[in-house]
Design a protein around this motif. Structure first.
Motif, PDB file in Angstrom:
ATOM      1  N   VAL A  85      -4.577  -6.451  -2.281  1.00 12.27           N
ATOM      2  CA  VAL A  85      -5.195  -7.771  -2.460  1.00 12.27           C
ATOM      3  C   VAL A  85      -4.219  -8.707  -3.166  1.00 12.27           C
ATOM      4  N   TYR A  86      -3.570  -8.216  -4.209  1.00 11.24           N
ATOM      5  CA  TYR A  86      -2.592  -9.051  -4.911  1.00 11.24           C
ATOM      6  C   TYR A  86      -1.485  -9.494  -3.948  1.00 11.24           C
ATOM      7  N   THR A  87      -0.989  -8.584  -3.138  1.00  5.28           N
ATOM      8  CA  THR A  87       0.080  -8.907  -2.185  1.00  5.28           C
ATOM      9  C   THR A  87      -0.383  -9.945  -1.170  1.00  5.28           C
ATOM     10  N   ILE A  88      -1.613  -9.817  -0.689  1.00  8.72           N
ATOM     11  CA  ILE A  88      -2.151 -10.796   0.264  1.00  8.72           C
ATOM     12  C   ILE A  88      -2.197 -12.184  -0.377  1.00  8.72           C
ATOM     13  N   LEU A  89      -2.544 -12.253  -1.648  1.00  5.49           N
ATOM     14  CA  LEU A  89      -2.610 -13.545  -2.338  1.00  5.49           C
ATOM     15  C   LEU A  89      -1.224 -14.071  -2.699  1.00  5.49           C
ATOM     16  N   ALA A 122       0.841  -1.201   0.000  1.00  2.00           N
ATOM     17  CA  ALA A 122       0.000   0.000   0.000  1.00  2.00           C
ATOM     18  C   ALA A 122       0.877   1.253   0.000  1.00  2.00           C
ATOM     19  N   LEU A 123       1.921   1.235   0.819  1.00  2.00           N
ATOM     20  CA  LEU A 123       2.838   2.375   0.882  1.00  2.00           C
ATOM     21  C   LEU A 123       3.461   2.646  -0.487  1.00  2.00           C
ATOM     22  N   SER A 124       3.926   1.594  -1.167  1.00  2.22           N
ATOM     23  CA  SER A 124       4.564   1.802  -2.470  1.00  2.22           C
ATOM     24  C   SER A 124       3.577   2.376  -3.484  1.00  2.22           C
ATOM     25  N   ASN A 125       2.311   1.932  -3.421  1.00  2.15           N
ATOM     26  CA  ASN A 125       1.328   2.454  -4.365  1.00  2.15           C
ATOM     27  C   ASN A 125       0.986   3.907  -4.048  1.00  2.15           C
ATOM     28  N   PRO A 160      -6.406   1.341  -7.205  1.00  2.00           N
ATOM     29  CA  PRO A 160      -5.120   0.658  -7.397  1.00  2.00           C
ATOM     30  C   PRO A 160      -4.460   0.253  -6.079  1.00  2.00           C
ATOM     31  N   ILE A 161      -4.686   1.027  -5.035  1.00  2.00           N
ATOM     32  CA  ILE A 161      -4.127   0.655  -3.731  1.00  2.00           C
ATOM     33  C   ILE A 161      -4.743  -0.663  -3.280  1.00  2.00           C
ATOM     34  N   ILE A 162      -6.052  -0.770  -3.393  1.00  2.00           N
ATOM     35  CA  ILE A 162      -6.746  -2.006  -3.006  1.00  2.00           C
ATOM     36  C   ILE A 162      -6.278  -3.169  -3.869  1.00  2.00           C
ATOM     37  N   ILE A 163      -6.142  -2.950  -5.186  1.00  2.00           N
ATOM     38  CA  ILE A 163      -5.688  -4.020  -6.082  1.00  2.00           C
ATOM     39  C   ILE A 163      -4.305  -4.512  -5.666  1.00  2.00           C
ATOM     40  N   PHE A 164      -3.386  -3.589  -5.396  1.00  2.00           N
ATOM     41  CA  PHE A 164      -2.040  -3.997  -4.997  1.00  2.00           C
ATOM     42  C   PHE A 164      -2.047  -4.724  -3.663  1.00  2.00           C
ATOM     43  N   GLY A 172      -4.021  -7.837 -13.575  1.00  2.00           N
ATOM     44  CA  GLY A 172      -4.957  -7.738 -14.700  1.00  2.00           C
ATOM     45  C   GLY A 172      -6.320  -8.307 -14.343  1.00  2.00           C
ATOM     46  N   ALA A 173      -6.332  -9.476 -13.720  1.00  2.00           N
ATOM     47  CA  ALA A 173      -7.604 -10.095 -13.311  1.00  2.00           C
ATOM     48  C   ALA A 173      -8.320  -9.233 -12.274  1.00  2.00           C
ATOM     49  N   LEU A 174      -7.572  -8.696 -11.305  1.00  2.00           N
ATOM     50  CA  LEU A 174      -8.189  -7.847 -10.282  1.00  2.00           C
ATOM     51  C   LEU A 174      -8.731  -6.545 -10.875  1.00  2.00           C
ATOM     52  N   LYS A 175      -8.158  -6.107 -11.993  1.00  2.97           N
ATOM     53  CA  LYS A 175      -8.660  -4.916 -12.679  1.00  2.97           C
ATOM     54  C   LYS A 175      -9.851  -5.249 -13.574  1.00  2.97           C
ATOM     55  N   GLY A 176     -10.163  -6.545 -13.708  1.00  7.93           N
ATOM     56  CA  GLY A 176     -11.291  -6.952 -14.532  1.00  7.93           C
ATOM     57  C   GLY A 176     -10.939  -7.188 -15.991  1.00  7.93           C
TER      58      GLY A 176
END
Length: 181
Positions: free
Chosen positions: A44-48, A13-16, A38-42, A116-120
């Motif tokens: 969520v991606y990091t958590i996964l 989140a900090l980097s975004n 984009p913060i949420i996408i990053f 890409g998937a998280l962005k739809g």
């Protein structure tokens, strides 16, 4: 694992946020204008992705230990000084090569496809992004990750490597955030 995931997500989140600050500054937008998506996408991606990277680091260390296993302590040896085991340069090189090739390719691919998937984005868009962006991101990463890996494999304990990488990854995350716009 949970602690590592939470720390990595916070650093993501900090980097975004930093990337958005840089982008806003470059575009003469108000610095306080943030896009939460984009913060949420990053995050969520990091958590996964973080648990996968923890398992990768654990496997590398198990398969190619950084130091030989010390012999068992025999009765009467308890008072003798214990020497730190020598590092295993061969295994460090193997881990470094695997991490910079297989690890990098898998991580970049997962990043492009995951974000890409998280962005739809659809399959065709993701495949096109993989074809267009994989190599440039890999080449950009060669300016940071080889040095991070050498430090990580030679002096950072295995249970701290993902967080160490996440701290180094704040700079990388800024780059990826700006590249993923």
């Amino acid at each position: 694992m949970l602690n590592i995931v939470v720390q990595a997500a916070a650093l993501s989140a900090l980097s975004n946020v930093l990337a958005q600050l840089i982008s806003n500054y470059q575009e003469n937008k108000p610095l306080t204008s943030f896009d939460l998506k984009p913060i949420i996408i990053f995050v969520v991606y990091t958590i996964l992705n973080t648990p996968i990277n923890v398992l990768w680091q654990d496997w590398l260390e198990d398969a190619f230990p950084g130091a030989p296993t010390p012999p068992p302590i025999r009765p009467g040896d308890e008072k003798k000084p214990v020497q730190a085991p020598a590092s295993n340069t061969r295994n460090l090189v193997i881990k470094w090569v695997l991490d910079q090739t297989v690890g990098a390719a898998v991580n970049i691919g997962m990043f492009i496809a995951g974000v890409g998937a998280l962005k739809g984005q659809g399959k065709d868009q993701i495949v096109a992004s993989l074809q267009n962006d994989m190599w440039p991101i890999f080449m950009a990463g060669t300016k940071l990750w080889p040095a991070v890996s050498v430090i990580s494999f030679s002096v950072v304990p295995v249970d701290k490597r993902v967080i160490f990488g996440s701290v180094a990854g704040v700079v990388w995350g800024i780059y990826l955030s700006l590249a993923a716009k």
